[in-house]
Enzyme design. Structure first.
Site, short mmCIF file in Angstrom:
data_model
loop_
_atom_site.label_atom_id
_atom_site.label_comp_id
_atom_site.label_asym_id
_atom_site.label_seq_id
_atom_site.Cartn_x
_atom_site.Cartn_y
_atom_site.Cartn_z
N GLU A 259 -2.54 -7.66 -15.62
CA GLU A 259 -3.43 -8.76 -16.16
C GLU A 259 -2.82 -9.31 -17.00
OE1 GLU A 259 -7.78 -8.23 -15.80
OE2 GLU A 259 -7.82 -9.16 -17.53
N HIS B 112 -4.65 -1.03 -12.51
CA HIS B 112 -4.78 -2.33 -12.89
C HIS B 112 -4.65 -2.43 -14.39
CE1 HIS B 112 -5.69 -6.83 -12.96
NE2 HIS B 112 -6.60 -6.43 -14.36
N PHE C 1 -13.33 -5.06 -28.87
CA PHE C 1 -13.45 -5.14 -27.24
C PHE C 1 -14.53 -4.15 -26.67
CE2 PHE C 1 -8.64 -6.37 -26.43
CZ PHE C 1 -8.99 -7.72 -27.02
N SER D 24 -1.30 -3.45 -10.56
CA SER D 24 -1.38 -4.93 -10.74
C SER D 24 -1.39 -5.03 -12.44
CB SER D 24 -2.55 -5.52 -10.39
OG SER D 24 -3.64 -4.76 -10.39
N ASP E 168 -19.49 -14.70 -18.94
CA ASP E 168 -20.53 -14.53 -19.83
C ASP E 168 -20.54 -15.92 -20.47
OD1 ASP E 168 -20.99 -11.61 -20.11
OD2 ASP E 168 -19.12 -11.62 -20.85
P1 FAD Z 1 -22.30 -9.74 -12.10
O1 FAD Z 1 -21.28 -9.01 -10.87
O2 FAD Z 1 -22.76 -10.98 -11.56
O3 FAD Z 1 -22.92 -8.53 -12.81
C1 FAD Z 1 -23.63 -9.37 -14.13
C2 FAD Z 1 -24.77 -8.57 -14.56
O4 FAD Z 1 -25.92 -9.12 -13.72
C3 FAD Z 1 -24.80 -6.93 -14.38
O5 FAD Z 1 -25.48 -6.36 -15.23
C4 FAD Z 1 -25.43 -6.83 -12.75
O6 FAD Z 1 -26.11 -5.46 -12.59
C5 FAD Z 1 -26.42 -7.98 -12.66
N1 FAD Z 1 -26.80 -8.53 -11.73
C6 FAD Z 1 -25.60 -8.96 -10.71
N2 FAD Z 1 -26.13 -9.55 -9.66
C7 FAD Z 1 -27.53 -9.56 -9.77
C8 FAD Z 1 -28.61 -10.00 -8.99
N3 FAD Z 1 -28.46 -10.47 -7.80
N4 FAD Z 1 -29.85 -10.03 -9.45
C9 FAD Z 1 -29.82 -9.43 -10.92
N5 FAD Z 1 -28.98 -8.95 -11.45
C10 FAD Z 1 -27.79 -9.03 -11.00
N6 FAD Z 1 -14.77 -12.52 -18.29
C11 FAD Z 1 -14.20 -13.79 -18.40
O7 FAD Z 1 -14.92 -14.67 -18.75
N7 FAD Z 1 -12.96 -14.34 -17.76
C12 FAD Z 1 -12.06 -13.35 -16.99
O8 FAD Z 1 -11.11 -13.69 -16.68
C13 FAD Z 1 -12.85 -12.04 -16.77
N8 FAD Z 1 -11.89 -11.04 -16.08
C14 FAD Z 1 -12.51 -9.72 -15.86
C15 FAD Z 1 -11.91 -8.91 -15.14
C16 FAD Z 1 -12.27 -7.60 -14.90
C17 FAD Z 1 -11.57 -6.67 -13.82
C18 FAD Z 1 -13.57 -7.16 -15.45
C19 FAD Z 1 -14.07 -5.87 -15.11
C20 FAD Z 1 -14.31 -8.01 -16.37
C21 FAD Z 1 -13.74 -9.44 -16.48
N9 FAD Z 1 -14.32 -10.47 -17.17
C22 FAD Z 1 -13.93 -11.71 -17.43
C23 FAD Z 1 -15.86 -9.97 -17.90
C24 FAD Z 1 -17.02 -10.53 -16.95
O9 FAD Z 1 -17.03 -11.84 -16.98
C25 FAD Z 1 -18.34 -9.82 -17.72
O10 FAD Z 1 -18.24 -8.63 -17.69
C26 FAD Z 1 -19.52 -10.44 -17.14
O11 FAD Z 1 -20.67 -10.14 -18.09
C27 FAD Z 1 -19.83 -9.80 -15.88
O12 FAD Z 1 -19.29 -10.55 -14.73
P2 FAD Z 1 -19.41 -9.98 -13.33
O13 FAD Z 1 -18.56 -10.73 -12.43
O14 FAD Z 1 -19.14 -8.29 -13.16
O15 FAD Z 1 -21.09 -10.12 -13.08
#
Ligand code: FAD
Length: 276
Positions: free
Chosen positions: A9, A257, A207, A7, A100
């Site tokens: 991005e 990806h 980054f 894929s 974030d």
């Molecule tokens: P989560 O899975 O919620 O995790 C975030 C943090 O919180 C981690 O440290 C985790 O351990 C902790 N955590 C999770 N669940 C809990 C809980 N229930 N209780 C306590 N702690 C918890 N960012 C963008 O803004 N736009 C994008 O389009 C984008 N695309 C991305 C695509 C990929 C493939 C990746 C790897 C990252 C992308 N990001 C994007 C970045 C991402 O948004 C950041 O890395 C963000 O900080 C974490 O998102 P997450 O969904 O992994 O969060």
């Protein structure tokens, strides 16, 4: 070997020139026959319309498109409206993220973590979407411990994720260690490595500092040593990243990806070298 899931991005372009450039990039990369193209979503929904427009154009061109969707700072109504919009356009694949907090935004909104977004998407739309989530072989920078991050990843999977895409990394062992740990915890979804081609050292360093992806010392020093010689950085980067992809596929990664940064050249070059 099973056919790898590939894929690409993109980020949503900001202006008409960017739209044209992305069209050309997409047409070139479409020849590589990827499983889907994904399109990022700006922090706090800042690219909501542009992500949607980009995804619709990809879909109309006959390719599968997966919008990213981040939930931090958002309300349930807001997310519901976006999901409805995607559904109405026949989009069936989504990358669900926490995101974030944008600087200056104080209120986290109605979702705290990505597992809550995955749960919400499943509750609202059942099996309509194929849901991808993010994974961090070198662990998320905010995680208090590696174990806590793994458990949080597991919660996301249990909430209904179908597959995961990783943050980029340059150390294949970190990825395979992470996958082994996931398997030991009963996580069986495909975890596809995210691949960042190397084209510009200062951009990559920026980054990597922001997202917690490590540039190993040997690689950092070597790239730094090339100074402004961008041709050498690209050539060396191509060797390193091709070798990484080769190792990943040979040792069983389910696919790749690519973070294309809206450029076809670096990915096409890696592709040719891999002989895929
Ligand atoms: P989560 O899975 O919620 O995790 C975030 C943090 O919180 C981690 O440290 C985790 O351990 C902790 N955590 C999770 N669940 C809990 C809980 N229930 N209780 C306590 N702690 C918890 N960012 C963008 O803004 N736009 C994008 O389009 C984008 N695309 C991305 C695509 C990929 C493939 C990746 C790897 C990252 C992308 N990001 C994007 C970045 C991402 O948004 C950041 O890395 C963000 O900080 C974490 O998102 P997450 O969904 O992994 O969060």
């Amino acid at each position: 070997m099973k056919k790898p899931i590939i894929s690409f991005e993109f980020f949503p372009p900001k202006n008409p020139e960017g739209v044209e450039k992305l069209r050309a990039t997409r047409q070139q990369l479409a020849q590589l026959n990827p499983e889907f193209f994904s399109v990022t979503f700006g922090a706090g929904g800042s690219t909501r319309d542009r992500t949607l427009e980009t995804v619709i154009e990809i879909q109309q061109d006959g390719h599968k498109a997966a919008p990213h969707l981040s939930c931090i700072g958002s309300t349930k109504d807001n997310i519901r409206a976006i999901l409805d919009e995607y559904k109405s356009h026949g989009i069936r694949h989504i990358v669900a993220l926490r995101g974030d907090m944008p600087s200056g935004m104080a209120c986290p909104g109605e979702f705290r973590y990505a597992n809550e977004l995955v749960e919400f998407i499943r509750a609202e739309t059942g099996d309509w979407f194929n849901i991808e989530v993010a994974a961090y072989p070198e662990y998320h920078p905010q995680a208090p411990t590696a174990q806590a991050d793994l458990l949080n990843f597991k919660h996301k999977v249990e909430a209904g994720a179908d597959a995961a895409i990783t943050q980029y990394f340059y150390n294949a062992d970190a990825y395979f260690h992470f996958v082994d740990e996931c398997e030991a915890m009963g996580i069986t979804i495909p975890i596809v490595p995210g691949i960042m081609p190397i084209g510009n050292f200062s951009q990559l360093a920026r980054f990597s500092d922001a997202c917690g992806a490590e540039i190993p010392r040997w690689l950092r020093l070597k790239l730094q040593g090339y100074g402004d010689d961008s041709a050498s950085i690209r050539a060396f980067g191509l060797d390193v990243v091709t070798d990484l992809c080769e190792q990943l596929l040979k040792r069983g990664a389910p696919g790749l990806h690519f973070y294309t940064l809206n450029q076809a050249g670096p990915v096409s070059a890696i592709w040719q070298r891999l002989g895929l």
